[in-house]
Each structure stands twice: as C-alpha cells, then as structure tokens.
Design an enzyme around this catalytic site. Structure first.
Site, PDB file in Angstrom:
ATOM      1  N   HIS A  81      51.319  32.993  86.934  1.00 51.33           N
ATOM      2  CA  HIS A  81      51.890  34.290  86.595  1.00 51.33           C
ATOM      3  C   HIS A  81      51.327  34.580  85.204  1.00 51.33           C
ATOM      4  CE1 HIS A  81      54.605  33.422  89.855  1.00 51.33           C
ATOM      5  NE2 HIS A  81      55.205  34.577  89.723  1.00 51.33           N
ATOM      6  N   HIS A 139      50.564  35.623  97.111  1.00 52.48           N
ATOM      7  CA  HIS A 139      51.561  35.438  96.044  1.00 52.48           C
ATOM      8  C   HIS A 139      52.963  35.720  96.573  1.00 52.48           C
ATOM      9  CE1 HIS A 139      52.613  35.339  91.635  1.00 52.48           C
ATOM     10  NE2 HIS A 139      53.736  35.783  92.191  1.00 52.48           N
ATOM     11  N   ASP A 163      54.891  39.008  96.835  1.00 56.98           N
ATOM     12  CA  ASP A 163      55.683  38.513  95.711  1.00 56.98           C
ATOM     13  C   ASP A 163      57.121  38.201  96.118  1.00 56.98           C
ATOM     14  OD1 ASP A 163      56.236  37.637  93.163  1.00 56.98           O
ATOM     15  OD2 ASP A 163      56.060  39.588  92.173  1.00 56.98           O
ATOM     16  N   HIS A 184      57.345  34.094  96.704  1.00 54.50           N
ATOM     17  CA  HIS A 184      58.380  33.161  96.225  1.00 54.50           C
ATOM     18  C   HIS A 184      59.299  32.838  97.391  1.00 54.50           C
ATOM     19  CE1 HIS A 184      57.441  33.484  91.870  1.00 54.50           C
ATOM     20  NE2 HIS A 184      56.918  34.636  92.279  1.00 54.50           N
ATOM     21  N   GLN A 225      59.198  28.401  86.153  1.00 60.21           N
ATOM     22  CA  GLN A 225      59.793  29.730  85.976  1.00 60.21           C
ATOM     23  C   GLN A 225      60.349  29.961  84.567  1.00 60.21           C
ATOM     24  OE1 GLN A 225      60.940  32.679  88.462  1.00 60.21           O
ATOM     25  NE2 GLN A 225      60.683  33.254  86.313  1.00 60.21           N
ATOM     26  N   TRP A 270      64.758  39.735  92.513  1.00 58.88           N
ATOM     27  CA  TRP A 270      63.864  40.705  91.868  1.00 58.88           C
ATOM     28  C   TRP A 270      63.604  41.958  92.683  1.00 58.88           C
ATOM     29  CZ3 TRP A 270      63.219  35.409  91.876  1.00 58.88           C
ATOM     30  CH2 TRP A 270      63.301  34.791  90.638  1.00 58.88           C
ATOM     31  N   GLU A 283      52.578  39.176  83.039  1.00 55.84           N
ATOM     32  CA  GLU A 283      53.433  40.084  83.823  1.00 55.84           C
ATOM     33  C   GLU A 283      54.330  40.797  82.820  1.00 55.84           C
ATOM     34  OE1 GLU A 283      55.998  38.342  86.768  1.00 55.84           O
ATOM     35  OE2 GLU A 283      56.442  40.272  87.696  1.00 55.84           O
TER      36      GLU A 283
HETATM   37 ZN   LIG Z   1      55.641  35.986  91.320  1.00 59.62          ZN
END
Ligand SMILES: [Zn+2]
Length: 425
Positions: free
Chosen positions: A211, A58, A310, A60, A153, A316, A214
C-alpha cells in the site's frame, strides 16, 4: 483432468467464430471449426466473448463481508475504517473469518474471478487471520488461486511487533511482502520500512506489494523509495505499488521524472477505482479531487497497471459483489478512458495485466495455458464492460464450475417488440 470443446466464440483480440479445444485441463487448440475427439463435452458459445478469467490484484479477504461489525463506518473515511478494523480485530474468530472468506470466494467464482491477491493483516500477535487465510487458500485451491500478502496494517515500525509478526507470517507460508509506508509516523520511517521490506523480499526471493502513498498528500513520495529499492536490489517485475493515490495530486514536473523510473525498474501499479473514488478527496471541499492514480499516463509510460477491487462490504467500503467488470467500469469513468483502445485497456487491467502482477503461471487463451476462462454475454470486451456482462459459464481446468442464465427482459407494450436486447444498439 477434464476435456472440453467450446464452440463459436469471439476472443478479446477481436477474432470471431473461433473454437477452443481443451484436453486434460489445458488448451490444446484454438481456431475455426475444430474437431474434438469423440465424447468430449461441448459448450456452445453462440458467438459470445470468451475471455481468460478475471484476476483481482488487490483485495482484503480477511475483512470482507464484515460490514456493520461491530458498527458501521459513520464518516466513510479511510482513517475511521482503519480504526473500525482495529475495534473488530479482537472480536474476530478464525471460524467466522474463514466462513466469510469462503462465501466471498463463491461470489468470485460465480463472477468468473479465479485469481485474487489478498492482503492479510499481520499486526495482531495471534496471527488468527493469517491462519484463517492460509486455510482458505488451501480449500479453494482447486478452483481459485489465492495469493496472500503479509500486510502490516498498523505500520511496520509504528506497530510494536509488526516486523516479527510479518516474518512469522512468511515462515507460515504467506506469499508476498506487504507494507504501508505512508502510515508510519514519519516520512523517514516510511522510507525505512520500504527499505527493510524490500531487503526481506530480496533475501527470500519473494514478491513485494505495498500500500503505497494512499493519501491525497502530494508530498507522499514513498513510491520513489520503492522504485529506488527495486532497482538497487534487482527486484524488477516483482514489485507492485498499490493505490499510489498521492500521484493524482503530485506536481506534474515531479511525475514526469517519476514515471520513467517506474518503467525502468519495471514496478507494477495497481489502482483501486471503486475505493479510491470513495475514500480519496475526503478532506477537500469543492472542487473535490478524484484521487485515483494517473492510469492513462502510467500506461503511456509503459508501466503495467492493474485494477483491484480492494474491498467488498467491509469497514472501508459497504458495497461490491466481486464483479471485476464493475471495477473496470469505474476505472474507465474515473480515468476518463473512453477511446476504443482505452476501454479495451480497462478490460486488460482486470485480466492480463493483473495476471502479470500476480505472476500467474499458464494464464491466457494460448495453446498450453490452463483451460480457465469465462464466457460472457457480450460480443467484445467493451460491451462486456458496458453491460457488466452476465457470466454465462465459468470454466476451470476445462470443467464448467459456474453458470448464470442469460440476462433477458420481456416487454408488454402496445405496438412494441416483446424482447429487449441490450447488445443491439
Ligand atoms: Zn488495500
């Protein structure tokens, strides 16, 4: 294709003093004292651990290494991260996204991370990051398997053209169907998005990775719909619920019903320890919830659980270096998985379990598998996690593609030895 003899290594299953012979890019033999044909290059293992390469289930990659653009995330929350990514998106150029992703892939290879599943945001009508990531997937192919997930997203139903863009992305060659049901406007929309996306995947014979939940909201139960749709459409083994952080806060009775259903539908789970412990529980005062999903309980129920990185240096999460042993170490701590078997399971969560999630072909250290592996400066998998062991050599298709010198320190203290060895307690 290359040949290679690796001499005197320990293997993750505990076997010591093993040799591994690779011919024509594949593993031809594993055992003690192997004899290689003349001229085959030799890699001396010196008793250290040889593991299959790390796999990240996982990530991005479209956002990686963009931390600080156009500004830093002041609150550090998931929602400000999403808002910040929204500010950055119109400013992105394909060249810059490709350049950052390739730089990250170099980091990954150096750390023995040779397969990554990356979500790719499809909500911008230009699909610029999709183009960029397809370009990256092609150029890293000889040394890294990059699997792409079409990720809405801003919400499949909440963002105006997301469904059309998602279908366009799949037509362009994106591998996996993504989703974000907890971010849709309502619980009903969330469930509806799961149904639409699973049907899309079933029609096209694709995998699904959403996702999912979350959130710290114990009533965020989209995983239930995901499991139901997996069962209904016969998508067993092909569906992954990523994050599943609401499960941390769910009612125990409900979870006791949910876990066997996940097992029955053979839905994989991915926890993202570094990012979950950083982003979850932000609305709590004290005590603060950890927020990571119930990893030991999922494993005990027979669910395949992987750990993902991630984020690395993006809107993030400001840290990270592509080190899956850092991910495993954080997962071990957050889940309190400190028994010997559990620590070994944390190593599996960044190697074999993730390989199952991606459906990687020819992964492992058995005869016939691709000759892909990493030589670690550690004697076993627990020590590898403890030391976040140096990747002495990274091998792809029997060719050494990265090396790092062994970590050593020297002391200058009166009456003390000069060398420090962290592998000798
Ligand atoms: Zn993610």
């Amino acid at each position: 294709m290359s040949d290679l003899l690796v001499r005197n290594v320990a293997l993750p299953d505990g076997r010591a003093n093993q040799d591994l012979l690779a011919l024509d890019g594949r593993i031809a033999a594993v055992g003690p004292a192997l004899v290689a044909p003349a001229g085959v290059p030799v890699l001396e293992g010196q008793g250290q651990l040889l593991a299959p390469p790390f796999v990240d289930a996982h990530f991005h990659m479209d956002a990686t290494l963009s931390a600080g653009l156009p500004r830093v995330n002041r609150s550090g929350t998931l929602l400000e991260g999403i808002a910040l990514w929204g500010e950055l998106k119109p400013l992105l150029t394909q060249e810059a996204v490709v350049e950052r992703a390739l730089r990250y892939c170099d980091w990954a290879v150096a750390k023995g991370l040779l397969a990554i599943r990356s979500h790719v945001d499809i909500c911008d009508d230009r699909l610029l990051v999709v183009e960029a990531m397809l370009q990256v997937r092609e150029s890293v192919k000889p040394w890294l398997d990059l699997q792409l997930v079409a990720f809405p997203q801003d919400g499949l139903l909440r963002s105006p053209n997301a469904l059309a863009n998602l279908k366009r992305s799949l037509a362009m060659g994106v591998d996996v169907v993504g989703g974000i049901p907890h971010f849709e406007r309502t619980m009903n929309d969330g469930a509806q998005s799961v149904r639409l996306l699973c049907e899309l995947a079933a029609e096209r014979g694709l995998r699904v990775d959403m996702h999912c939940d979350e959130s710290d909201d114990p009533l965020s139960r989209h995983v239930e719909t995901l499991v139901g749709e997996t069962q209904r459409l016969g998508l067993h083994d092909r569906v992954t619920g990523s994050h599943l952080t609401s499960m941390h806060s769910m009612d125990n009775y409900y979870v006791s019903k949910l876990l066997p259903l996940m097992r029955e539908a053979r839905v994989h789970a991915v926890a993202n320890p570094l990012v979950n412990i950083t982003l979850q529980g932000r609305h709590d005062s004290y005590p603060k919830r950890r927020g990571m999903t119930r990893v030991p309980e999922l494993l005990a129920a027979g669910v395949n659980v992987g750990f993902g990185h991630d984020c690395v240096m993006d809107p993030w999460y400001p840290l990270g270096s592509g080190d899956m042993l850092e991910v495993a170490q954080m997962g071990l701590h957050v889940a309190q998985m400190t028994s010997q078997a559990q620590m070994r399971a944390c190593f599996d969560a960044v190697t074999v379990n993730n390989a199952r999630i991606l459906g990687l072909d020819g992964y492992g250290l058995e005869v016939g598998c691709h000759a892909d592996f990493v030589l670690l400066q550690a004697r076993d998998t627990i020590e590898a996690i403890r030391l976040r062991a140096t990747r002495l050599a990274v091998v792809r298709r029997a060719r050494v593609i990265a090396r790092t010198p062994a970590a050593r320190a020297t002391l200058d203290l009166p009456g003390r030895p000069t060398a420090v060895d962290w592998t000798r307690p």
